[in-house]
Design an enzyme around this catalytic site. Structure first.
Site, short mmCIF file in Angstrom:
data_model
loop_
_atom_site.label_atom_id
_atom_site.label_comp_id
_atom_site.label_asym_id
_atom_site.label_seq_id
_atom_site.Cartn_x
_atom_site.Cartn_y
_atom_site.Cartn_z
N GLU A 58 107.03 123.31 29.41
CA GLU A 58 106.10 123.47 30.61
C GLU A 58 106.10 122.40 31.72
O GLU A 58 106.95 121.35 31.62
CB GLU A 58 104.64 123.72 30.35
CG GLU A 58 104.11 122.51 29.72
CD GLU A 58 102.61 122.64 29.42
OE1 GLU A 58 102.22 123.32 29.12
OE2 GLU A 58 101.90 121.49 29.51
N HIS A 60 103.99 121.20 35.55
CA HIS A 60 102.88 121.19 36.43
C HIS A 60 102.73 120.18 37.36
O HIS A 60 103.45 119.32 37.18
CB HIS A 60 101.56 121.72 35.68
CG HIS A 60 101.52 120.82 34.31
ND1 HIS A 60 101.37 119.24 34.40
CD2 HIS A 60 101.70 121.20 33.02
CE1 HIS A 60 101.43 118.84 33.22
NE2 HIS A 60 101.65 119.92 32.46
N HIS A 98 108.48 119.01 30.22
CA HIS A 98 108.11 118.28 29.03
C HIS A 98 107.97 119.00 27.75
O HIS A 98 107.47 120.36 28.10
CB HIS A 98 107.00 117.23 29.40
CG HIS A 98 105.86 118.03 29.84
ND1 HIS A 98 105.53 118.41 31.37
CD2 HIS A 98 104.69 118.30 29.08
CE1 HIS A 98 104.37 119.02 31.24
NE2 HIS A 98 103.71 119.00 29.99
N CYS A 112 95.86 112.56 25.28
CA CYS A 112 96.59 113.02 26.61
C CYS A 112 95.59 112.91 27.60
O CYS A 112 94.56 113.95 27.58
CB CYS A 112 97.11 114.43 26.45
SG CYS A 112 97.74 114.85 27.83
MN MN Z 1 101.67 119.59 30.11
#
Ligand code: MN
Length: 144
Positions: A58, A60, A98, A112
């Site tokens: 994905e 973003h 990633h 994260c």
């Molecule tokens: Mn991500």
């Protein structure tokens, strides 16, 4: 949030729900997510990918600050594939493809950090995949 949240097991904490990692209605096999903190406009999550598993491929606008805290693995960030060991740090810039993968032998667990107010991740379309696959190393790494 209580002042002190004790660990109840290996990478499990009292009162914190272990959720399957879901994106656009699709559950990624063997990935769990726990939200540890929501503070200062950010969230700190703990993700765990089971042996042989992977996160979504994905990108973003928001960034990720990642610290590996369990096991080892590999990750794709942009066009680069990195070997990861426990306590390694990974930065994912905005709009950068990633994906994280656990080895077949052990789970990969990482913290994260993300902004609480963030855009939704986007998956690659066919043109994106073709571009990613133009690099043989990336083509061999990615799982979609
Ligand atoms: Mn991500």
């Amino acid at each position: 949030m209580k002042a002190h949240v004790p660990q109840t097991g290996s990478f499990r904490w009292e009162g914190i729900e272990v959720r399957p990692y879901a994106k656009d209605g699709t559950h990624f096999e063997g990935v769990t997510r726990q939200v540890l903190f929501e503070a200062g406009g950010s969230e700190l999550r703990y993700f765990e990918i089971e042996a042989g598993g992977h996160s979504a491929l994905e990108r973003h606008d928001h960034v990720h600050a990642v610290m590996v805290v369990r096991g080892s693995g590999r990750c794709l960030v942009g066009a680069e594939i990195h070997d990861l060991g426990t306590n390694d740090l990974v930065s994912v810039p905005p709009e950068t493809w990633h994906q994280f993968r656990a080895p077949d032998s052990e789970p990969l667990g990482f913290l994260c950090l993300v902004p609480s107010d963030r855009d939704r991740p986007r998956r690659p379309d066919e043109a994106d995949l073709a571009a990613l696959r133009s690099d043989p190393a990336v083509a061999a790494f990615i799982r979609v």
